[in-house]
Design a protein around this motif. Structure first.
Motif, PDB file in Angstrom:
ATOM      1  N   PRO A 222      -6.944  33.368   6.541  1.00  0.00           N
ATOM      2  CA  PRO A 222      -6.959  34.383   5.483  1.00  0.00           C
ATOM      3  C   PRO A 222      -8.324  34.586   4.845  1.00  0.00           C
ATOM      4  N   GLY A 223      -9.395  34.270   5.570  1.00  0.00           N
ATOM      5  CA  GLY A 223     -10.737  34.525   5.055  1.00  0.00           C
ATOM      6  C   GLY A 223     -11.162  35.970   5.220  1.00  0.00           C
ATOM      7  N   VAL A 224     -10.444  36.708   6.052  1.00  0.00           N
ATOM      8  CA  VAL A 224     -10.639  38.149   6.231  1.00  0.00           C
ATOM      9  C   VAL A 224      -9.256  38.787   6.178  1.00  0.00           C
ATOM     10  N   ILE A 225      -9.051  39.657   5.205  1.00  0.00           N
ATOM     11  CA  ILE A 225      -7.730  40.270   5.002  1.00  0.00           C
ATOM     12  C   ILE A 225      -7.900  41.777   4.826  1.00  0.00           C
ATOM     13  N   VAL A 226      -7.072  42.542   5.512  1.00  0.00           N
ATOM     14  CA  VAL A 226      -6.913  43.963   5.218  1.00  0.00           C
ATOM     15  C   VAL A 226      -5.515  44.098   4.618  1.00  0.00           C
ATOM     16  N   ALA A 227      -5.442  44.512   3.356  1.00  0.00           N
ATOM     17  CA  ALA A 227      -4.169  44.452   2.624  1.00  0.00           C
ATOM     18  C   ALA A 227      -3.704  45.820   2.151  1.00  0.00           C
ATOM     19  N   ASN A 228      -2.388  46.020   2.193  1.00  0.00           N
ATOM     20  CA  ASN A 228      -1.738  47.210   1.664  1.00  0.00           C
ATOM     21  C   ASN A 228      -1.167  46.842   0.292  1.00  0.00           C
ATOM     22  N   MET A 229      -1.749  47.402  -0.764  1.00  0.00           N
ATOM     23  CA  MET A 229      -1.371  47.007  -2.122  1.00  0.00           C
ATOM     24  C   MET A 229       0.050  47.439  -2.497  1.00  0.00           C
ATOM     25  N   THR A 230       0.488  48.573  -1.957  1.00  0.00           N
ATOM     26  CA  THR A 230       1.851  49.032  -2.264  1.00  0.00           C
ATOM     27  C   THR A 230       2.880  48.054  -1.717  1.00  0.00           C
ATOM     28  N   GLU A 231       2.716  47.661  -0.456  1.00  0.00           N
ATOM     29  CA  GLU A 231       3.639  46.693   0.144  1.00  0.00           C
ATOM     30  C   GLU A 231       3.523  45.323  -0.530  1.00  0.00           C
ATOM     31  N   TRP A 232       2.310  44.943  -0.861  1.00  0.00           N
ATOM     32  CA  TRP A 232       2.089  43.643  -1.522  1.00  0.00           C
ATOM     33  C   TRP A 232       2.896  43.563  -2.818  1.00  0.00           C
ATOM     34  N   LYS A 233       2.812  44.626  -3.601  1.00  0.00           N
ATOM     35  CA  LYS A 233       3.554  44.643  -4.880  1.00  0.00           C
ATOM     36  C   LYS A 233       5.053  44.766  -4.642  1.00  0.00           C
ATOM     37  N   HIS A 234       5.424  45.614  -3.691  1.00  0.00           N
ATOM     38  CA  HIS A 234       6.846  45.828  -3.408  1.00  0.00           C
ATOM     39  C   HIS A 234       7.527  44.527  -2.963  1.00  0.00           C
ATOM     40  N   GLN A 235       6.829  43.748  -2.148  1.00  0.00           N
ATOM     41  CA  GLN A 235       7.403  42.502  -1.638  1.00  0.00           C
ATOM     42  C   GLN A 235       7.153  41.312  -2.577  1.00  0.00           C
ATOM     43  N   ARG A 236       6.480  41.578  -3.689  1.00  0.00           N
ATOM     44  CA  ARG A 236       6.194  40.523  -4.683  1.00  0.00           C
ATOM     45  C   ARG A 236       5.504  39.322  -4.011  1.00  0.00           C
ATOM     46  N   ILE A 237       4.484  39.641  -3.216  1.00  0.00           N
ATOM     47  CA  ILE A 237       3.768  38.608  -2.461  1.00  0.00           C
ATOM     48  C   ILE A 237       3.157  37.561  -3.403  1.00  0.00           C
ATOM     49  N   THR A 238       2.542  38.018  -4.488  1.00  0.00           N
ATOM     50  CA  THR A 238       1.914  37.068  -5.414  1.00  0.00           C
ATOM     51  C   THR A 238       2.937  36.083  -5.961  1.00  0.00           C
ATOM     52  N   LYS A 239       4.111  36.556  -6.343  1.00  0.00           N
ATOM     53  CA  LYS A 239       5.159  35.667  -6.864  1.00  0.00           C
ATOM     54  C   LYS A 239       5.614  34.674  -5.802  1.00  0.00           C
ATOM     55  N   GLN A 240       5.727  35.136  -4.568  1.00  0.00           N
ATOM     56  CA  GLN A 240       6.125  34.232  -3.482  1.00  0.00           C
ATOM     57  C   GLN A 240       5.080  33.135  -3.267  1.00  0.00           C
ATOM     58  N   LEU A 241       3.806  33.517  -3.296  1.00  0.00           N
ATOM     59  CA  LEU A 241       2.734  32.539  -3.115  1.00  0.00           C
ATOM     60  C   LEU A 241       2.737  31.517  -4.252  1.00  0.00           C
ATOM     61  N   GLU A 242       2.936  32.001  -5.459  1.00  0.00           N
ATOM     62  CA  GLU A 242       2.980  31.094  -6.616  1.00  0.00           C
ATOM     63  C   GLU A 242       4.153  30.128  -6.519  1.00  0.00           C
ATOM     64  N   LYS A 243       5.270  30.603  -5.978  1.00  0.00           N
ATOM     65  CA  LYS A 243       6.431  29.722  -5.821  1.00  0.00           C
ATOM     66  C   LYS A 243       6.099  28.535  -4.921  1.00  0.00           C
ATOM     67  N   TRP A 244       5.400  28.806  -3.807  1.00  0.00           N
ATOM     68  CA  TRP A 244       5.068  27.726  -2.881  1.00  0.00           C
ATOM     69  C   TRP A 244       3.954  26.833  -3.422  1.00  0.00           C
ATOM     70  N   MET A 245       3.075  27.387  -4.238  1.00  0.00           N
ATOM     71  CA  MET A 245       2.078  26.549  -4.910  1.00  0.00           C
ATOM     72  C   MET A 245       2.766  25.552  -5.846  1.00  0.00           C
ATOM     73  N   GLN A 246       3.733  26.050  -6.594  1.00  0.00           N
ATOM     74  CA  GLN A 246       4.445  25.173  -7.532  1.00  0.00           C
ATOM     75  C   GLN A 246       5.273  24.127  -6.799  1.00  0.00           C
ATOM     76  N   ARG A 247       5.888  24.515  -5.677  1.00  0.00           N
ATOM     77  CA  ARG A 247       6.653  23.543  -4.889  1.00  0.00           C
ATOM     78  C   ARG A 247       5.739  22.469  -4.316  1.00  0.00           C
ATOM     79  N   ASN A 248       4.530  22.871  -3.944  1.00  0.00           N
ATOM     80  CA  ASN A 248       3.591  21.878  -3.418  1.00  0.00           C
ATOM     81  C   ASN A 248       3.186  20.875  -4.496  1.00  0.00           C
ATOM     82  N   VAL A 249       3.029  21.340  -5.723  1.00  0.00           N
ATOM     83  CA  VAL A 249       2.723  20.431  -6.834  1.00  0.00           C
ATOM     84  C   VAL A 249       3.828  19.380  -6.967  1.00  0.00           C
ATOM     85  N   GLU A 250       5.070  19.820  -6.786  1.00  0.00           N
ATOM     86  CA  GLU A 250       6.214  18.919  -6.971  1.00  0.00           C
ATOM     87  C   GLU A 250       6.489  18.059  -5.743  1.00  0.00           C
ATOM     88  N   GLU A 251       6.268  18.606  -4.532  1.00  0.00           N
ATOM     89  CA  GLU A 251       6.738  17.925  -3.323  1.00  0.00           C
ATOM     90  C   GLU A 251       5.636  17.565  -2.324  1.00  0.00           C
TER      91      GLU A 251
END
Length: 344
Positions: A222-251
Motif C-alpha cells: 500500500p505504498g502506492v494507492i489509486v483510490a476512489n473516494m466515493t467507494e471508500w466512504k460508501h464502504q466505510r473503509i476507514t472504520k473497517q481499518l480502525e476496527k482491525w487496528m483496535q483488535r490488534n491492540v487487544e489480540e
C-alpha cells in the motif's frame, strides 16, 4: 382595417426577423460558456504525500520527480504534523518547487489514540503519518480519485498514466500485487522477504484463521494507492481499518516483526479480494530491503516508479541505487536535513 392588419403583420414579421438575426444560437452560447483556458479544462490530479520529521528530503525528492516528469495539472497534498509543517512549507517556497500547486494539510495524531499497539522492534513504523493513508477522505474533500504515495519513492513516468488506472466497479482502491513482477522474484528470495499473507498476519490467532484467507494468498503493497473516494466512504473503509487496528491492540494479530509494517496488515484484511491492480512497472519496490541486492540498471531505467521500502533508505547509508534518488533531491535551504554518505 385591412391596412392596419397588414401593418401589424409587417411589424410582427420584422420583429421575428430582428430576433433571429440578433439572437445567439444556443450551441454557440454553450461554446461561449464552456470556453476556458486549457489549464482550467485540464483535470486536476491530487497526489498525497507525507512530510515526516527526519525524512522531509524524501518528500521533496518525490515531489520534484513527479513535477518534473509530467505536463499534467498536479495538485500536491502535503500532510504533516503541526511541528513539521513550517519546515516543509519553507523548503518548497525557497526552492524551484515554488512553482508547484500544493496544499499543506495538518494530520492530528489524536485520531490514532488507542489504535496502535506499541512495538519496540521497529518504532519508526508507528509514526502517526504512516497511517495517513487510512484517513484519505477526511483529509482530501473535493476529489473523486486520489493518488497516495509513500515518501520514499521516485517517479520516472508521467503521473497521468498512474492516475488513469482503471478501478473495477465496487473497488475503493488499486494496489500492486507482491507476486506480479517476475523481475523482482529473485530480489525477494535473496533478501528473505515475504510476499504472502502469512508474512503479515499471525495465523496462530483464531481471529485471523476465521477470516478464511489462505496464508499463501499474494499480498499487496500500500505504498502506492489509486483510490476512489466515493467507494471508500460508501464502504466505510476507514472504520473497517480502525476496527482491525483496535483488535490488534487487544489480540496482537500482526506486528512489525512479521511483514515489516503495521500499516499494511489491516489493509490486507480489509481489501482482500476487493481491489484493482496497478501496472507492475508503476511500483518497483524492495529497493530498501538490503544494502547489497541490486536490480539491473536497464530494468530500473524502464521502471515508472521506484520504491525504497525497507530499512535502507536512499538518503541514508548504506543503501542501493542512491544515484537514481539523488538526481531528484533538492538541498534543504535551512540546512537541517542532510544526506548521510560514506564520506560525510
Amino acid at each position: 382595417v385591412n391596412q392596419i392588419l397588414l401593418l401589424l403583420l409587417i411589424l410582427t414579421v420584422c420583429a421575428i426577423l430582428y430576433n433571429k438575426v440578433h439572437q445567439v444560437p444556443s450551441a454557440l452560447k454553450n461554446e461561449t460558456v464552456d470556453l476556458e483556458s486549457p489549464e482550467e479544462m485540464e483535470e486536476e490530479i491530487p497526489v498525497v504525500l507525507c512530510a515526516a520529521a527526519g525524512r522531509m528530503g524524501a518528500a521533496v525528492a518525490a515531489i520534484n520527480s513527479i513535477y518534473s516528469s509530467t505536463e499534467a495539472n498536479v495538485l500536491f497534498y502535503i500532510v504533516g504534523l503541526k511541528t513539521t509543517i513550517p519546515h516543509i512549507r519553507k523548503w518548497i517556497e525557497n526552492s524551484k518547487l515554488k512553482e508547484i500547486k500544493f496544499k499543506v494539510v495538518e494530520f492530528n495524531p489524536m485520531v490514532l489514540k488507542g489504535k496502535i499497539r506499541q512495538d519496540a522492534s521497529r518504532p519508526e513504523l508507528l509514526q502517526p503519518l504512516n497511517f495517513v493513508r487510512f484517513y484519505l477522505p477526511l483529509l482530501i474533500q473535493k476529489h473523486e480519485k486520489v493518488i497516495y504515495l509513500d515518501d520514499d519513492v521516485i517517479v520516472q513516468g508521467d503521473i497521468q498514466e498512474l492516475y488513469n488506472t482503471k478501478l473495477a466497479p465496487g473497488h475503493a482502491a488499486a494496489f500492486s500485487d507482491d507476486c506480479d513482477l517476475p523481475s523482482t522474484h529473485e530480489m525477494v528470495r535473496s533478501v528473505g522477504m515475504q510476499n504472502t499473507y502469512m508474512g503479515f498476519l499471525d495465523y496462530r490467532k483464531q481471529a485471523i484463521r476465521d477470516l478464511g484467507i489462505s496464508p499463501s494468498t499474494c499480498s499487496f503493497n500500500p505504498g502506492v494507492i489509486v483510490a476512489n473516494m466515493t467507494e471508500w466512504k460508501h464502504q466505510r473503509i476507514t472504520k473497517q481499518l480502525e476496527k482491525w487496528m483496535q483488535r490488534n491492540v487487544e489480540e496482537n494479530l500482526y506486528s512489525s516483526t512479521l511483514g515489516g509494517g503495521v500499516a499494511t496488515s489491516p489493509m490486507l484484511i480489509v481489501f482482500h479480494g476487493k481491489y484493482s491492480s496497478i501496472n507492475p512497472m508503476w511500483h518497483i519496490r524492495h529497493l530498501g530491503w538490503s544494502p547489497d541486492a541490486r536490480y539491473s540498471e536497464q530494468f530500473l531505467q524502464e521502471a515508472k516508479l521506484l520504491h525504497w521500502n525497507g530499512r535502507y533508505k536512499p538518503w541514508d547509508y548504506p543503501s542501493v541505487h542512491t544515484d537514481l534518488w539523488e538526481n531528484w533531491f533538492i538541498p534543504d535551504p535551512s540546512g537541517k536535513f542532510k544526506l548521510t554518505r560514506p564520506d560525510s
